[in-house]
Design a protein around this motif. Structure first.
Motif, PDB file in Angstrom:
ATOM      1  N   ILE A   1      80.814  44.658  61.277  1.00 11.93           N
ATOM      2  CA  ILE A   1      80.322  44.661  60.336  1.00 11.93           C
ATOM      3  C   ILE A   1      79.684  45.854  59.480  1.00 11.93           C
ATOM      4  CG2 ILE A   1      80.919  42.337  58.672  1.00 11.93           C
ATOM      5  CD1 ILE A   1      78.756  40.853  59.818  1.00 11.93           C
ATOM      6  N   ALA A   2      78.922  46.321  60.710  1.00 14.86           N
ATOM      7  CA  ALA A   2      77.643  47.146  60.887  1.00 14.86           C
ATOM      8  C   ALA A   2      78.086  48.484  60.953  1.00 14.86           C
ATOM      9  CB  ALA A   2      76.713  46.764  60.987  1.00 14.86           C
ATOM     10  N   PHE A   3      77.628  49.667  60.411  1.00 15.38           N
ATOM     11  CA  PHE A   3      77.663  51.173  61.016  1.00 15.38           C
ATOM     12  C   PHE A   3      76.675  51.845  60.800  1.00 15.38           C
ATOM     13  CE2 PHE A   3      81.431  48.557  59.457  1.00 15.38           C
ATOM     14  CZ  PHE A   3      81.666  49.247  58.108  1.00 15.38           C
ATOM     15  N   LYS A   4      76.284  52.067  60.897  1.00 12.86           N
ATOM     16  CA  LYS A   4      74.983  52.983  61.205  1.00 12.86           C
ATOM     17  C   LYS A   4      74.961  54.704  60.767  1.00 12.86           C
ATOM     18  CE  LYS A   4      71.628  50.508  62.907  1.00 12.86           C
ATOM     19  NZ  LYS A   4      70.263  50.039  63.532  1.00 12.86           N
ATOM     20  N   PRO A   5      75.161  55.289  59.788  1.00 10.86           N
ATOM     21  CA  PRO A   5      74.639  56.982  59.591  1.00 10.86           C
ATOM     22  C   PRO A   5      73.496  56.778  60.684  1.00 10.86           C
ATOM     23  CG  PRO A   5      74.607  55.669  57.083  1.00 10.86           C
ATOM     24  CD  PRO A   5      74.650  54.606  58.646  1.00 10.86           C
TER      25      PRO A   5
END
Lengths: 80, 339
Positions: B223-227
């Protein structure tokens, strides 16, 4: 000419990436059968690229290679 | 029996004579009002007009319900496909991280390094319906370009490249004059050979670039993806960076031939670019599937909510129409009975 400076592949006009990948392809070729086909899957290169000059899209190159890294840089045309 | 007869008479009186176009609906009407004596069959086309009147408004709602149900099925299927693809991609991502970490340990991570000529590479997806992933990366790319500009680097020395169709369509609109390369259809399959070839093309199209900044979405969890921005420096900048107090550890290594230091740095820089690009593409690919999974999940949920609301209103309308008809008939029949 004097002795080539630097690495031999540089003197031959290849970048390190091309040299490393060609060596890897040669190694994959000498593997024995069940491992060979599994490794050949890692040689497939597929993509489309087009350079942009002054905001205009240039000619598109389609790369679809199944035999690993080419030894010479591609000319800007469709390659097999 | 008499009641039914009266009801039929009332219906024909209330609704008037049948029009020609309703005669085709007669068989349907006959099914609906069974037991009507043959003498009253002239009234059935009139009753068929009730059917038409009753269902006309509801037809649009019925079609909408069908459409939404289909869309809900499609998004549910897409979510499951994305979930399975993400599982496969996750394995590849975690094994590729081990090949990028040594570079960070050796050279350190210097996102603030500046050079007169920089290239920014945005890694995006080819297909859509994956949430806000790609617009996020485009936003950060634009911010990065503005930051570089504000730091005194002139615009003519900045270049932009993109991997993936979505980034190209979004960035050529605003920064088309800085564009040098766009790569598409590069996510199937992703391997190091492909990353090397793309890195070579990048180097060829940006021959003077001294710092490459690669923007991608790092996969943290489902659920989490960081640029994230990964900085790759070319040899000149690397050497300059070595002089700084936060310099790299390369000098702790002895070179056999000190003159070959420059070559080793060039090789390392190329290798780092290809490796970072490979890792960035894998991470972005995995993040794309995770984002698509959650976007399709939201779609399915909204479709379900819409469906239940519409079904309720459809049923209510339908029942109201039937009740109205019933009350008309009963009132008419009771009036006749009284008289």
């Amino acid at each position: 000419m004097s002795a080539p400076t630097g690495a031999f592949y540089r003197a031959a006009g290849m970048s390190f990436l091309r040299y490393a990948n060609v060596s890897a392809d040669l190694l994959r070729n000498v593997l024995k059968e069940p491992f060979k086909t599994k490794a050949q899957n890692r040689q497939v290169i597929v993509y489309r690229s087009s350079p942009y000059v002054d905001g205009k899209q240039g000619k598109q190159t389609v790369i679809d290679i199944k035999t690993g890294m080419p030894t010479k840089p591609q000319a800007p045309s469709t390659s097999s | 029996m008499a009641l039914r007869r009266a009801a039929g008479l009332l219906a024909s009186r209330v609704l008037g004579t049948p029009s020609a176009g309703l005669e085709c609906a007669a068989p349907y009407a006959l099914q609906h009002l069974e037991g009507i004596p043959s003498t009253l069959q002239t009234s059935t086309p009139a009753t068929s007009s009730t059917e038409q009147v009753r269902h006309a408004g509801n037809l649009a709602v019925k079609q909408r319900i069908r459409a939404i149900k289909n869309i809900g099925k499609i998004t549910k299927a897409m979510k499951m496909v994305a979930a399975s693809k993400m599982k496969n991609a996750q394995i590849a991502v975690e094994s590729s991280r081990g090949s990028v970490d040594p570079f960070l340990r050796l050279f350190g991570d210097h996102p603030a390094v500046t050079a007169p000529k920089t290239a920014t590479v945005a890694v995006t997806s080819d297909k859509g319906l994956c949430g806000g992933l790609n617009s996020n990366i485009s936003k950060y790319t634009r911010m990065m370009l503005q930051l570089n500009q504000a730091e005194g680097e002139t615009v003519s020395e900045q270049t932009v490249a993109s991997i993936g169709d979505k980034g190209r369509s979004q960035l050529t609109r605003t920064h088309g004059d800085m564009y040098t390369l766009s790569v598409m259809d590069a996510f199937k399959p992703i391997n190091f050979a492909q990353a090397s070839l793309i890195a070579e093309e990048l180097l060829k199209q940006n021959p003077d670039a001294e710092v490459f900044r690669i923007l991608y979405n790092k996969f943290v969890s489902a659920i989490a993806f960081k640029p994230t921005v990964a900085t790759v420096m070319m040899p000149n900048v690397m050497e300059r960076q070595a002089m700084e107090p936060t310099g790299n550890k390369l000098d702790t290594y002895d070179m056999e031939v000190p003159a070959e230091n420059k070559d080793a740095l060039q090789d390392l820089a190329e290798f780092q670019l290809a490796m970072t690009l490979h890792n960035a593409m894998l991470e972005n690919n995995c993040s794309e599937h995770a984002s698509r999974m959650s976007a399709m999940e939201n779609s399915t949920k909204s479709a379900g909510e819409m469906l239940s609301a519409l079904t309720l209103s459809y049923n209510r309308k339908r029942q109201a129409a039937i009740t109205t008809e019933l009350t008309e008939i009963i009132a008419g029949a009771s009036a006749l009975e009284d008289s």
